[in-house]
Design an enzyme around this catalytic site. Structure first.
Site, PDB file in Angstrom:
ATOM      1  N   GLY A   1       0.841  -1.177   0.000  1.00 52.29           N
ATOM      2  CA  GLY A   1       0.000   0.000   0.000  1.00 52.29           C
ATOM      3  C   GLY A   1       0.881   1.232   0.000  1.00 52.29           C
ATOM      4  O   GLY A   1       1.993   1.229  -0.539  1.00 52.29           O
TER       5      GLY A   1
ATOM      6  N   ARG B   1       2.196  -5.112  11.927  1.00 51.24           N
ATOM      7  CA  ARG B   1       1.626  -5.390  13.237  1.00 51.24           C
ATOM      8  C   ARG B   1       2.215  -6.701  13.738  1.00 51.24           C
ATOM      9  O   ARG B   1       2.475  -7.621  12.950  1.00 51.24           O
ATOM     10  CB  ARG B   1       0.084  -5.503  13.174  1.00 51.24           C
TER      11      ARG B   1
ATOM     12  N   ASP C   1       9.901  -4.121  14.490  1.00 48.88           N
ATOM     13  CA  ASP C   1       9.416  -2.926  15.189  1.00 48.88           C
ATOM     14  C   ASP C   1       8.134  -3.239  15.943  1.00 48.88           C
ATOM     15  O   ASP C   1       7.698  -2.440  16.767  1.00 48.88           O
ATOM     16  CB  ASP C   1       9.165  -1.785  14.190  1.00 48.88           C
TER      17      ASP C   1
ATOM     18  N   HIS D   1       8.020  -0.446  18.547  1.00 48.64           N
ATOM     19  CA  HIS D   1       6.888   0.079  17.793  1.00 48.64           C
ATOM     20  C   HIS D   1       6.987   1.605  17.647  1.00 48.64           C
ATOM     21  O   HIS D   1       6.120   2.346  18.090  1.00 48.64           O
ATOM     22  CB  HIS D   1       5.551  -0.309  18.437  1.00 48.64           C
TER      23      HIS D   1
ATOM     24  N   GLY E   1       7.758   2.990  14.486  1.00 49.40           N
ATOM     25  CA  GLY E   1       7.770   3.277  13.059  1.00 49.40           C
ATOM     26  C   GLY E   1       7.167   4.618  12.716  1.00 49.40           C
ATOM     27  O   GLY E   1       7.693   5.369  11.890  1.00 49.40           O
TER      28      GLY E   1
END
Length: 315
Positions: A149, A231, A254, A278, A280
């Site tokens: 995406g 995720r 991450d 996490h 990013g």
């Protein structure tokens, strides 16, 4: 309810968001215990950023007038369980345009750091050890991007100057993108064995939960690197641990499952893994881009125009 009596809930002080229309009353709420006003008057809810699912969903059952839920994340999986409380026709919008650059930067950082052995060098510096040797380059590597995406495309944009041998793109369905063909998820079994680096940037859906499981990882070539900036549950932790502990694969993560990763979890000390907490999207690029998105969305909403980034409408 007219616009002049309608509330908008923001996680930022309204005075810090340039370009907000004058049509609404603005209430700042960033997940505090007490609500800033009666949720029943809220028509546009911008969710707090990086707060727990329970916090994010708490006001939704008390928002009967709500028209738009605007997340500040690219993924919307954390909001989906609360949509059953909403009336039909409520639009859920994601933060497309906010996180692409930052997340793509981190994907490239994790890839380069892992290939060039940076974690080991940092540990060596702490011990005053000179860890010379031969390390891998990203140049000439085959990279597979799973989840093509906006973030996946931004990752490819940043990979191009590094002279990768091949960049292969995978999304839910096949299509053609500006940089070349995009393969469907069903093509993964044939594509994985040729990839030196596999980057996960896909949303978390029922189709992608556990996607990088035993079969997926088992088809990756020996010594390949898995990079996850999507995720945590997109990768099966048990299967990944088995591959890391065997020494066959490497990973740079991450996101993890569970998250936050608790103390004493075996993933912390697994060999050949680099973990970031996490972050990013949590960079200096986030806040100005998030505020511009909020102002743009509310300007469209006040003018009766369709909001952008709508990913679903409740029924």
């Amino acid at each position: 309810m007219t616009a002049t009596t309608a509330d908008v809930w923001l996680p930022f002080p309204p005075g810090e968001v340039d370009g907000l229309p004058d049509s609404f009353r603005y209430r700042r709420w960033d997940g505090e215990d007490e609500f800033p006003a009666d949720p029943a008057a809220c028509v546009f809810y911008v969710t707090p950023y990086m707060k727990s699912q329970a916090v994010t969903l708490r006001p939704l059952p008390a928002m009967p007038a709500l028209s738009v839920v605007q997340t500040l994340t690219a993924g919307i999986d954390h909001v989906l369980p609360g949509l059953g409380h909403l009336r039909p026709g409520v639009r859920l919008c994601n933060a497309r345009g906010v996180h692409e650059a930052s997340t793509a930067e981190l994907a490239l950082t994790l890839t380069l750091a892992s290939l060039r052995g940076i974690p080991g060098m940092v540990r060596g510096q702490d011990r005053e050890e000179w860890r010379g040797g031969f390390y891998e380059a990203l140049a000439d590597k085959s990279v597979l991007i799973v989840g093509y995406g906006a973030i996946g495309a931004a990752i490819e944009d940043r990979l191009l100057p590094f002279e990768c041998g091949r960049i292969t793109r995978v999304a839910r369905s096949a299509r053609t993108a500006p940089h070349g063909p995009v393969h469907a998820l069903g093509d993964l079994p044939a594509l994985l064995p040729d990839a030196d680096v596999v980057i996960l940037s896909t949303p978390l859906t029922e189709d992608t939960r556990g996607l990088a499981g035993a079969a997926f990882l088992g088809r990756m070539k020996d010594g390949a690197l898995l990079v996850n900036v999507s995720r945590g549950p997109v990768a099966d932790t048990g299967s990944l641990l088995a591959e890391l502990e065997s020494g066959r694969l490497r990973a740079a993560l991450d996101v993890t499952d569970p998250e936050p990763l608790p103390p004493a979890h075996p993933l912390w000390h697994a060999p050949n893994v680099l973990i970031t907490p996490h972050v990013g999207g949590s960079s200096s690029a986030f806040e100005p881009r998030a505020k511009r998105l909020i102002a743009r969305q509310l300007t469209r909403f006040a003018a009766g125009e369709p909001v952008e980034n709508t990913v679903l409408i409740t029924d």
